[in-house]
Design a protein around this motif. Structure first.
Motif, PDB file in Angstrom:
ATOM      1  N   SER A 567       0.821  -1.220   0.000  1.00 52.94           N
ATOM      2  CA  SER A 567       0.000   0.000   0.000  1.00 52.94           C
ATOM      3  C   SER A 567       0.855   1.269   0.000  1.00 52.94           C
ATOM      4  CB  SER A 567      -0.944   0.004   1.197  1.00 52.94           C
ATOM      5  OG  SER A 567      -0.191  -0.186   2.371  1.00 52.94           O
ATOM      6  N   ASP A 568       2.110   1.183   0.526  1.00 49.59           N
ATOM      7  CA  ASP A 568       2.931   2.393   0.591  1.00 49.59           C
ATOM      8  C   ASP A 568       4.003   2.431  -0.508  1.00 49.59           C
ATOM      9  OD1 ASP A 568       4.458   0.343   1.454  1.00 49.59           O
ATOM     10  OD2 ASP A 568       5.118   1.266   3.328  1.00 49.59           O
ATOM     11  N   GLU A 569       3.915   1.499  -1.484  1.00 47.91           N
ATOM     12  CA  GLU A 569       4.966   1.450  -2.498  1.00 47.91           C
ATOM     13  C   GLU A 569       4.430   1.633  -3.929  1.00 47.91           C
ATOM     14  OE1 GLU A 569       7.710  -1.953  -2.193  1.00 47.91           O
ATOM     15  OE2 GLU A 569       7.715  -2.014  -4.376  1.00 47.91           O
ATOM     16  N   ASP A 570       3.446   0.824  -4.296  1.00 46.55           N
ATOM     17  CA  ASP A 570       3.017   0.839  -5.704  1.00 46.55           C
ATOM     18  C   ASP A 570       1.488   0.899  -5.854  1.00 46.55           C
ATOM     19  OD1 ASP A 570       2.742  -1.665  -4.620  1.00 46.55           O
ATOM     20  OD2 ASP A 570       3.620  -2.749  -6.304  1.00 46.55           O
ATOM     21  N   PHE A 571       0.844   1.527  -4.873  1.00 44.76           N
ATOM     22  CA  PHE A 571      -0.619   1.684  -4.920  1.00 44.76           C
ATOM     23  C   PHE A 571      -0.909   2.858  -5.865  1.00 44.76           C
ATOM     24  CE2 PHE A 571      -4.569   2.132  -1.897  1.00 44.76           C
ATOM     25  CZ  PHE A 571      -5.390   2.030  -3.008  1.00 44.76           C
ATOM     26  N   LEU A 572      -1.286   2.535  -7.105  1.00 45.42           N
ATOM     27  CA  LEU A 572      -1.444   3.574  -8.136  1.00 45.42           C
ATOM     28  C   LEU A 572      -2.650   4.480  -7.850  1.00 45.42           C
ATOM     29  CD1 LEU A 572      -0.598   1.524 -11.370  1.00 45.42           C
ATOM     30  CD2 LEU A 572       0.828   3.223 -10.209  1.00 45.42           C
ATOM     31  N   TYR A 573      -2.425   5.762  -7.970  1.00 47.07           N
ATOM     32  CA  TYR A 573      -3.458   6.784  -7.789  1.00 47.07           C
ATOM     33  C   TYR A 573      -4.144   6.687  -6.416  1.00 47.07           C
ATOM     34  CZ  TYR A 573      -2.574   7.136 -12.764  1.00 47.07           C
ATOM     35  OH  TYR A 573      -1.944   7.278 -13.976  1.00 47.07           O
ATOM     36  N   LYS A 574      -3.323   6.309  -5.428  1.00 47.85           N
ATOM     37  CA  LYS A 574      -3.816   6.112  -4.061  1.00 47.85           C
ATOM     38  C   LYS A 574      -4.613   7.317  -3.540  1.00 47.85           C
ATOM     39  CE  LYS A 574      -1.700   5.063   0.400  1.00 47.85           C
ATOM     40  NZ  LYS A 574      -0.411   4.846   1.064  1.00 47.85           N
ATOM     41  N   ASP A 575      -4.105   8.533  -3.866  1.00 52.14           N
ATOM     42  CA  ASP A 575      -4.773   9.727  -3.310  1.00 52.14           C
ATOM     43  C   ASP A 575      -6.045  10.093  -4.066  1.00 52.14           C
ATOM     44  OD1 ASP A 575      -2.608   9.836  -1.694  1.00 52.14           O
ATOM     45  OD2 ASP A 575      -1.508  11.278  -2.969  1.00 52.14           O
ATOM     46  N   GLU A 576      -6.197   9.550  -5.281  1.00 47.01           N
ATOM     47  CA  GLU A 576      -7.364   9.961  -6.080  1.00 47.01           C
ATOM     48  C   GLU A 576      -8.645   9.220  -5.698  1.00 47.01           C
ATOM     49  OE1 GLU A 576      -6.701   9.712 -10.293  1.00 47.01           O
ATOM     50  OE2 GLU A 576      -4.903  10.947 -10.210  1.00 47.01           O
ATOM     51  N   TRP A 577      -8.504   7.932  -5.323  1.00 45.37           N
ATOM     52  CA  TRP A 577      -9.716   7.124  -5.110  1.00 45.37           C
ATOM     53  C   TRP A 577     -10.651   7.723  -4.048  1.00 45.37           C
ATOM     54  CZ3 TRP A 577      -9.768   4.698  -9.377  1.00 45.37           C
ATOM     55  CH2 TRP A 577      -8.617   4.151  -9.917  1.00 45.37           C
ATOM     56  N   PRO A 578     -10.089   8.222  -2.904  1.00 44.68           N
ATOM     57  CA  PRO A 578     -11.009   8.803  -1.905  1.00 44.68           C
ATOM     58  C   PRO A 578     -11.782  10.003  -2.450  1.00 44.68           C
ATOM     59  CG  PRO A 578      -8.826   8.439  -0.952  1.00 44.68           C
ATOM     60  CD  PRO A 578      -8.704   8.189  -2.413  1.00 44.68           C
ATOM     61  N   GLN A 579     -11.129  10.760  -3.373  1.00 48.14           N
ATOM     62  CA  GLN A 579     -11.851  11.908  -3.953  1.00 48.14           C
ATOM     63  C   GLN A 579     -13.005  11.453  -4.841  1.00 48.14           C
ATOM     64  OE1 GLN A 579      -9.083  14.569  -5.934  1.00 48.14           O
ATOM     65  NE2 GLN A 579      -7.532  14.003  -4.423  1.00 48.14           N
ATOM     66  N   TYR A 580     -12.746  10.387  -5.633  1.00 47.47           N
ATOM     67  CA  TYR A 580     -13.824   9.858  -6.478  1.00 47.47           C
ATOM     68  C   TYR A 580     -14.970   9.347  -5.592  1.00 47.47           C
ATOM     69  CZ  TYR A 580     -10.046   9.853  -9.956  1.00 47.47           C
ATOM     70  OH  TYR A 580      -9.007  10.219 -10.766  1.00 47.47           O
ATOM     71  N   ALA A 581     -14.566   8.712  -4.477  1.00 45.40           N
ATOM     72  CA  ALA A 581     -15.586   8.151  -3.570  1.00 45.40           C
ATOM     73  C   ALA A 581     -16.467   9.265  -3.007  1.00 45.40           C
ATOM     74  CB  ALA A 581     -14.901   7.386  -2.446  1.00 45.40           C
ATOM     75  N   LYS A 582     -15.857  10.435  -2.792  1.00 39.89           N
ATOM     76  CA  LYS A 582     -16.623  11.564  -2.257  1.00 39.89           C
ATOM     77  C   LYS A 582     -17.774  11.930  -3.182  1.00 39.89           C
ATOM     78  CE  LYS A 582     -13.679  14.425   0.504  1.00 39.89           C
ATOM     79  NZ  LYS A 582     -12.689  15.453   0.382  1.00 39.89           N
ATOM     80  N   THR A 583     -17.481  11.971  -4.488  1.00 36.82           N
ATOM     81  CA  THR A 583     -18.532  12.334  -5.455  1.00 36.82           C
ATOM     82  C   THR A 583     -19.519  11.192  -5.671  1.00 36.82           C
ATOM     83  OG1 THR A 583     -16.884  13.642  -6.595  1.00 36.82           O
ATOM     84  CG2 THR A 583     -18.938  13.256  -7.780  1.00 36.82           C
ATOM     85  N   LEU A 584     -18.974   9.980  -5.819  1.00 40.20           N
ATOM     86  CA  LEU A 584     -19.862   8.861  -6.175  1.00 40.20           C
ATOM     87  C   LEU A 584     -20.620   8.324  -4.956  1.00 40.20           C
ATOM     88  CD1 LEU A 584     -17.550   6.967  -8.713  1.00 40.20           C
ATOM     89  CD2 LEU A 584     -19.580   8.314  -9.252  1.00 40.20           C
ATOM     90  N   GLY A 585     -20.139   8.674  -3.758  1.00 39.99           N
ATOM     91  CA  GLY A 585     -20.828   8.241  -2.534  1.00 39.99           C
ATOM     92  C   GLY A 585     -20.790   6.736  -2.385  1.00 39.99           C
ATOM     93  N   SER A 586     -21.891   6.197  -1.848  1.00 40.61           N
ATOM     94  CA  SER A 586     -21.894   4.758  -1.533  1.00 40.61           C
ATOM     95  C   SER A 586     -21.949   3.895  -2.796  1.00 40.61           C
ATOM     96  CB  SER A 586     -23.070   4.440  -0.621  1.00 40.61           C
ATOM     97  OG  SER A 586     -24.254   4.808  -1.303  1.00 40.61           O
ATOM     98  N   SER A 587     -22.135   4.517  -3.956  1.00 38.51           N
ATOM     99  CA  SER A 587     -22.197   3.693  -5.172  1.00 38.51           C
ATOM    100  C   SER A 587     -20.788   3.283  -5.632  1.00 38.51           C
ATOM    101  CB  SER A 587     -22.902   4.436  -6.307  1.00 38.51           C
ATOM    102  OG  SER A 587     -22.068   5.444  -6.823  1.00 38.51           O
TER     103      SER A 587
END
Ligand code: FAD
Length: 675
Positions: A567-587
């Motif tokens: 998770s701390d080495e090669d997790f691609l676009y790690k910081d982006e997924w939580p932002q997408y989750a914010k918009t898409l919500g529980s879906s």
């Protein structure tokens, strides 16, 4: 309102004109060549006329996407000519008008080297021919043929194109003069499979067609003429520009069409290293299309045109004694009207090595055997023949050490340069550099004029040998320079390009349409599986759905399975997924598998199984599945997990579950983008 006679006449004329236009542009449309055939050969380029006019009796057709089938075709053509005295020519389906192919003469032997691409599809250049054969061809009673398929057994529809062509020819009454053969890139045996097929083919030519076999000697198809007066300073001399229009500067280079014969020279506006690791690297790049008419749609592939590294060019030049010739300019003359000049000329030796030849990939046994006659001394000749004739020795001493052409030859000759190898031989025997494809990781809805690429850099040490990928190290060089990171690249490149045209970070690219597409209805749920760089197009998909949601469209569930080492080495676009989750919500859900963080390795296929009941419910509600990344094992293991889920959740046999998944594939509800 009633139509009068004049109206009908106008409609009739218009209809005929439109039909004529459609027929002209669609049915075996104007040939599009990547090579440079002589004007004479193309004038009236009906294949049967060209065969007759040039007195040919053996035609080697190739369906090629990455250049391998083309390379095999060219080698086979030379060998058939040298060994059996056949008057051969190679044919790219898209170079010729094939309208009367069904009247081909019985005296012409036809060899078909057919690669299968993607999900059992023909290559771009063979597509029209295959469609014609399937839908329109009548009898082919005069055709004498043999087929070799190039495929990859990790794909479900292994060698589908070669097999189908062989069967269709037989059904249409054609005569097979040598058995069908096929090669498997998935097992890494393609070269050996081809050699085995070729041995059998030669036996058939001798035994069934009574052709006499002679010893193999090199007969050039091209003549190289060094120029006494042209230098690199002359305007018409190629420095390795992607095509002639980039030398002459004619026309508006920002307007397409852009394709495999004419790329767009795209600025790279942003680059970023995505891994947090000392010895592994993955680059994110953004190509800027603004100001051009190059467009893409989410899920497409972008092809990046390569050039070789300085270090590999120098080793290659040393192996062939070309160090002092790199700036010398030459012309190429085709010794036969059907032979194409493979790149724009006049050109320098250095430009050919940098921009046109695949100088670093693995060597083939066939290549060693063919170059033996040019060995620098008797002991090198003996050594190259020993290794070339012995499968085991070749595997141990060349393949397992990952030696490229230059390194292998220098090891064999104990460092002596192979200076007597004609450069024509090098041009005709070594594969030509081909663009590398990348799944676009942006969304055309979110960023219309920007193409994102996510590329893992290929570089490893095999013993003392440094093995590097051509394009990915070029991209890493750009990232290092653009961000002034001070990092030392593994290999270096001339980033300014021919005549400085690539300076300020530009590279030639074109877009290839793909069938990997989101459902047309955004409210359809999707299950996305993409470990490693397989997440690239899935990031594009998620960004597309985020955009749709932001614009008020109702978006279905998006469940992403992602895997990497840590998770701390090669997790691609790690910081982006939580932002997408914010918009898409529980879906939106992301399930991660970090294979090196637990004692027992966990991969995406395990994470999928953990979500059995949810996945079954999503599939019951019409969800689409998308799998992207490694073709060798991941795609198969993931499919097995889905089959297990269907079997367990629905109480059906795994066999039936497998059939169900196959039916999803034919309905495009299960799509793969694997390589
Ligand atoms: P190449 O020069 O093509 O070399 C290929 C491999 O061979 C490398 O691992 C190299 O180290 C090794 N090699 C070189 N010389 C030798 C030798 N002498 N002996 C043995 N091995 C050798 N990749 C991504 O990273 N991201 C993507 O999104 C992506 N999408 C793709 C989509 C499609 C449709 C396809 C077909 C491929 C995709 N790929 C993707 C893979 C990509 O196209 C390239 O194959 C990859 O990046 C390597 O390219 P390269 O030029 O760096 O390596």
């Amino acid at each position: 309102m009633a139509l009068d006679t004049l109206d009908f006449a106008v409609i009739l004329v218009l209809t005929v004109a439109i039909l004529a236009y459609i027929v002209k542009t669609n049915f075996f449309s104007e040939p599009k060549s990547t090579g440079f055939l002589s004007a004479d050969a193309l004038a009236g380029n009906n294949l049967l006329d060209v065969i007759k006019k040039n007195n040919k009796n053996a035609v080697i057709f190739y369906g090629s996407q990455t250049g391998t089938a083309e390379d095999y075709a060219s080698k086979l053509s030379k060998e058939l000519s040298a060994r059996f005295g056949l008057k051969t020519m190679t044919v790219d389906f898209s170079d010729y008008d094939l309208t009367n192919f069904d009247s081909i003469s019985e005296d012409t032997l036809c060899f078909f080297l057919m690669a299968t691409y993607g999900e059992g599809e023909p290559t771009d250049n063979a597509n029209e021919f295959c469609e014609w054969l399937e839908n329109d061809a009548d009898t082919l009673s005069t055709l004498k043929f043999t087929v070799f398929g190039l495929g990859n057994s990790t794909y479900e529809l292994y060698n589908a194109v070669g097999k189908k062509l062989d069967q269709q020819f037989e059904e249409k009454g054609a005569e097979r003069f040598a058995d069908y053969g096929e090669g498997d890139d998935g097992k890494g045996t393609l070269d050996e499979d081809f050699l085995t097929w070729k041995d059998n083919l030669f036996e058939s030519l001798k035994n069934n067609l009574n052709l006499e076999e002679h010893e193999l000697t090199y007969e050039p198809g091209l003549r190289l003429e060094e120029s006494d007066f042209l230098t690199l300073a002359d305007d018409n001399v190629s420095h390795g520009e992607p095509d002639k229009t980039y030398i002459t500067g004619s026309g508006d280079l920002s307007k397409g069409p852009f394709d495999h014969s004419h790329p767009y020279l795209s600025p790279i506006k942003y680059t970023k290293e995505l891994f947090n690791s000392k010895d592994r690297s993955c680059v994110h790049l953004e190509f800027d299309l603004s100001g051009s008419n190059l467009r893409y749609s989410t899920g497409d592939h972008v092809a990046i045109w390569p050039s070789n590294s300085n270090e590999n060019i120098l080793t290659f030049a040393k192996a062939f004694g070309l160090e002092d010739k790199l700036d010398t300019v030459f012309e190429l003359v085709a010794l036969d009207l059907t032979i194409s000049i493979p790149f724009p000329t006049p050109i320098s030796y250095g430009a050919v090595l940098r921009h046109h030849l695949e100088i670093t990939g693995p060597v083939s046994r066939q290549f060693l055997l063919s170059i033996a006659g040019f060995a620098p001394d008797a002991s090198s000749k003996k050594e190259v023949a020993r290794i070339g004739n012995d499968k085991k020795a070749f595997a141990e001493e060349i393949t397992h050490k990952s030696l490229n052409i230059a390194d292998a030859l220098l090891v064999i000759s104990d460092g002596k340069p192979w200076s007597s190898v004609p450069f024509e031989f090098i041009i005709e025997s070594i594969s030509h550099l081909q663009p590398r494809y990348y799944s676009i990781s942006s969304s055309s809805l979110t960023e219309k004029t920007t193409i994102n690429v996510t590329a893992v850099v290929e570089a490893e040490k095999v013993g003392s040998q440094l093995v590097t990928g051509v394009v990915t190290n070029l991209l890493k060089n750009i990232e290092i320079e653009q961000n002034k990171t001070g990092e030392k690249p593994v290999v270096t490149y001339d980033l300014s390009g021919p005549r400085g045209k690539f300076s300020k970070f530009k590279l030639p690219i074109h877009v290839r349409k793909s069938t990997f597409k989101l459902p047309t209805n955004p409210s359809t749920p999707v299950i996305l599986v993409g470990p490693g760089t397989g997440v690239a197009p899935l990031r594009g998909f998620v960004r597309e759905r985020v955009n749709q949601k932001q614009n008020g469209t109702s978006v279905g569930e998006t469940v992403l399975f992602y895997g990497c080492r840590r998770s701390d080495e090669d997790f691609l676009y790690k910081d982006e997924w939580p932002q997408y989750a914010k918009t898409l919500g529980s879906s939106f859900e992301i399930h991660t598998a970090f294979s090196r963080e637990t004692e027992k390795k966990v991969y995406v296929q395990h994470k999928i199984l953990e979500q059995s009941s949810k996945i079954n419910k999503l599939l019951e509600s019409g969800a689409f599945i998308y799998v992207c990344g490694d073709a060798s094992r991941m795609a198969r293991d993931v499919q097995a997990s889905f089959a297990k889920i269907l079997s367990q959740e629905r109480g059906i046999s795994e066999e039936k579950a497998g059939d169900l998944l196959r039916s999803y594939k034919t309905q495009n509800r299960y799509q793969e983008d694997v390589w």
